[in-house]
Design an enzyme around this catalytic site. Structure first.
Site, PDB file in Angstrom:
ATOM      1  N   TYR A 174      -4.482  78.688  49.655  1.00 49.43           N
ATOM      2  CA  TYR A 174      -4.791  77.687  48.581  1.00 49.43           C
ATOM      3  C   TYR A 174      -3.895  76.596  48.615  1.00 49.43           C
ATOM      4  CZ  TYR A 174      -8.010  81.357  46.727  1.00 49.43           C
ATOM      5  OH  TYR A 174      -8.710  82.339  46.571  1.00 49.43           O
TER       6      TYR A 174
ATOM      7  N   HIS B 255     -11.147  75.573  45.962  1.00 43.08           N
ATOM      8  CA  HIS B 255     -11.559  76.289  47.089  1.00 43.08           C
ATOM      9  C   HIS B 255     -10.401  76.438  48.090  1.00 43.08           C
ATOM     10  CE1 HIS B 255     -14.575  77.244  50.229  1.00 43.08           C
ATOM     11  NE2 HIS B 255     -13.832  76.293  51.069  1.00 43.08           N
TER      12      HIS B 255
ATOM     13  N   LYS C 158     -14.318  76.886  55.509  1.00 39.34           N
ATOM     14  CA  LYS C 158     -12.801  77.017  55.828  1.00 39.34           C
ATOM     15  C   LYS C 158     -12.508  76.593  57.288  1.00 39.34           C
ATOM     16  CE  LYS C 158     -12.531  80.744  52.541  1.00 39.34           C
ATOM     17  NZ  LYS C 158     -12.457  79.860  51.219  1.00 39.34           N
TER      18      LYS C 158
END
Lengths: 388, 388
Positions: free
Chosen positions: A309, A320, A351
């Site tokens: 994060y 997210h 990601k």
């Protein structure tokens, strides 16, 4: 009538108006004297494949074929597969990129792409769309890899991988350098105390901010009075806090077997017991990520070492997580299949897949954890799928 | 005032109205004579954790604690982590399932769950929701696994895995037996001929149906007349067709190095050169899948060995591929992290993750490929995430 080529050594020569027709107009080969050009085997096979050469005279030195009549695509392909390293997979990638509208050159001297190639780890350079070899405007330095080969992690950044799978389908990956850079603003307190329990550490009376703002550990919530405020830290979280002088270990359980010394040494020893050298590398990467103000948490559910994060204000309002990080050794070689798995999964959960190529040297096992962890060398390589 | 327990050996005894209060009403422990019950350490810790026991007398034999005053959760937890195997992870899973509303028993004699447990590979049995230990209605036979342990692939079917990651979060996986069963109706012709080129086989004049209906290989499409109809087969596709007597190899390139014998031996030798024993296992599984009228194609883009189509009519009208298949050795042990990666990815692309636990025995390397491939032993284990 299409022209015929002549194999000489490892290049195919074509005369007539070949320079104008193939090199100037379509970026095949390299010019020789006059109007003659030299084609690499892959280029020549592709022109045969498209029907732009009518045949190639192999000369007397090609395996199993006596000189004389020019051969077509099938026989040239079979002969080249025997004579040249990874010919079939290189041909497949060359064809695919040509079909996508790119001009390419073999990335080796004396071909035009040769000077741009970083060593022997690149097979072709593909030029910017619409650009020809003379401009030298390289868009993709392409490394061709068969599904069963492996690729060194170190030095991968900046390359484009073209993986040919067993069914001759091609997957492209772009590898870039870079780093994870966060904006989390939290300093853990310096007077934490915890107990080492097998492969985790429990802080029985953790200050609220440690979890709520720093996202360290995971609360152990029950109803008994002495459970209130208890936080379970992973070994790597705890080792990082210990190395920074913020966490001290109290009662320890199960470390009678040879684990002694200061807290940092004890916790690192426990980490090595359960994970081996991998623990050192993971700790070094964890420290590097925390140092860059990112918050690393376990990537277990994604099969990675960490998810990160970048900017944590409070745990209630988590952003997210942007990256999945896998920690690999400095001499790690990727299997294309594993790379495909990691990158595909990361893409599916929106990601970025980042590999931390890590060598923990400086000082070694005898040195203080805080020192060797900081001296570790970490190269970040992010890998994504690419559609050229 | 909550009752106190007394640790005797590896069980905690509680008297008074314990039987009614803890066993009858809430499924903790096992009844002894009268109203007394025995609790496993995990059960006792959970009652302490919830504040339903006021303390536990350790007696004189617990590590570092002299008998006398009852201890609370923290000290009982620390002492139990030292005394009992994998106590911390078992406690975390037990607590989590209790929080989800299940009654559980330790899966060992003389606890109620003992008789239901298939060997020592199960830690707890969780009963159907609303059911108590006396009913014996087991819903989940739970095997607790720390992230750094490994789990045998063989015999996994039928179990529920509870993986505790390094941050003490729990992921559940359900493993089931079963098989892949298709409905593809295609018989390849018996007179195919191909050439072995490095790690693929090219069939220069493939009949249309081989690709269009059987989904064998991948077309090589160019403009030259002799490329028309050429199909590239993967080694495993080709080996399967050769073993079934449908494909013969003509010119072969690059097999001067010790590869001799009939076509089947040649192609299997080439497969072993590039993949080792893994090739034998993959071929056995490929054959098994084709034999079940499913169409296996490479799972490379998903990091798997195969993706499978159950019912192919034509390639133009392919159905969604339902399974990802990974081939593993008979003695393979899963790392929980790899399992997590595979299962997560499969879920993301709406496919079922199936492991083919394969031992290729019968006849060994000397035997005819067709024979040992058919004699191979394949156990199918499908694994999915589970929310209990």
């Amino acid at each position: 009538m299409q022209p015929t080529g002549h194999l000489r050594g490892d290049a195919v020569r074509v005369g007539g108006d070949a320079r104008q027709r193939f090199y100037d107009a379509r970026g095949y080969g390299r010019p020789l004297d006059g109007n003659e050009i030299a084609l690499s085997r892959v280029e020549a096979a592709h022109l045969l494949f498209r029907g732009d050469l009518s045949g190639i005279e192999l000369g007397g030195d090609a395996a199993g074929v006596s000189g004389g009549d020019p051969v077509g695509f099938e026989r040239f392909f079979v002969a080249s597969a025997a004579a040249a390293d990874r010919f079939a997979v290189r041909f497949l990638v060359y064809s695919d990129l040509r079909d996508r509208g790119f001009y390419l050159s073999p990335a080796r001297e004396p071909w035009p792409g040769g000077s741009d190639a970083p060593g022997d780890a690149v097979d072709f350079v593909a030029y910017e769309r619409g650009e020809t070899p003379d401009t030298g405007k390289v868009k993709y330095p392409i490394r061709v890899v068969g599904e069963r080969e492996s690729v060194a992690a170190a030095g991968l950044a900046g390359r484009t991988l073209a993986v040919v799978d067993e069914e001759s389908d091609i997957t492209y990956f772009a590898a870039e350098g870079g780093a994870v850079d966060g904006a989390t603003d939290y300093e853990p307190p310096a007077d934490l105390s915890g107990v080492l329990l097998a492969d985790r550490v429990v802080v029985w009376d953790a200050p609220e901010g440690l979890y709520e703002r720093g996202f360290y550990g995971r609360p152990l919530t029950g109803r008994a009075a002495d459970v209130e405020g208890a936080l379970q830290l992973s070994l790597v979280e705890a080792a990082s806090l210990v190395a920074d002088g913020r966490l001290a270990l109290s009662t320890s359980v199960g470390d009678e077997g040879g684990v002694a010394g200061d807290d940092a040494a004890r916790i690192v020893a426990r980490g090595r017991e359960v994970e081996g050298d991998r623990f050192d590398r993971r700790l070094a990467v964890y420290e590097r990520l925390r140092g860059a103000d990112a918050v690393p948490k376990t990537g277990f559910k994604f099969g990675a070492d960490f998810r990160t994060y970048l900017d944590v204000e409070t745990v209630e309002d988590l952003p997210h997580s942007e990256h999945l990080v896998r920690v690999v050794e400095a001499d790690h070689r990727f299997s294309p299949r594993e790379l495909s798995l990691d990158v595909r999964l990361a893409g599916g959960v929106r990601k970025e897949m980042v590999f931390a190529v890590t060598s923990v040297g400086g000082g070694g096992r005898g040195a203080r954890a805080a020192d060797w962890v900081r001296a570790a060398d970490v190269e970040w390589v992010s890998v994504d799928r690419l559609t050229p």
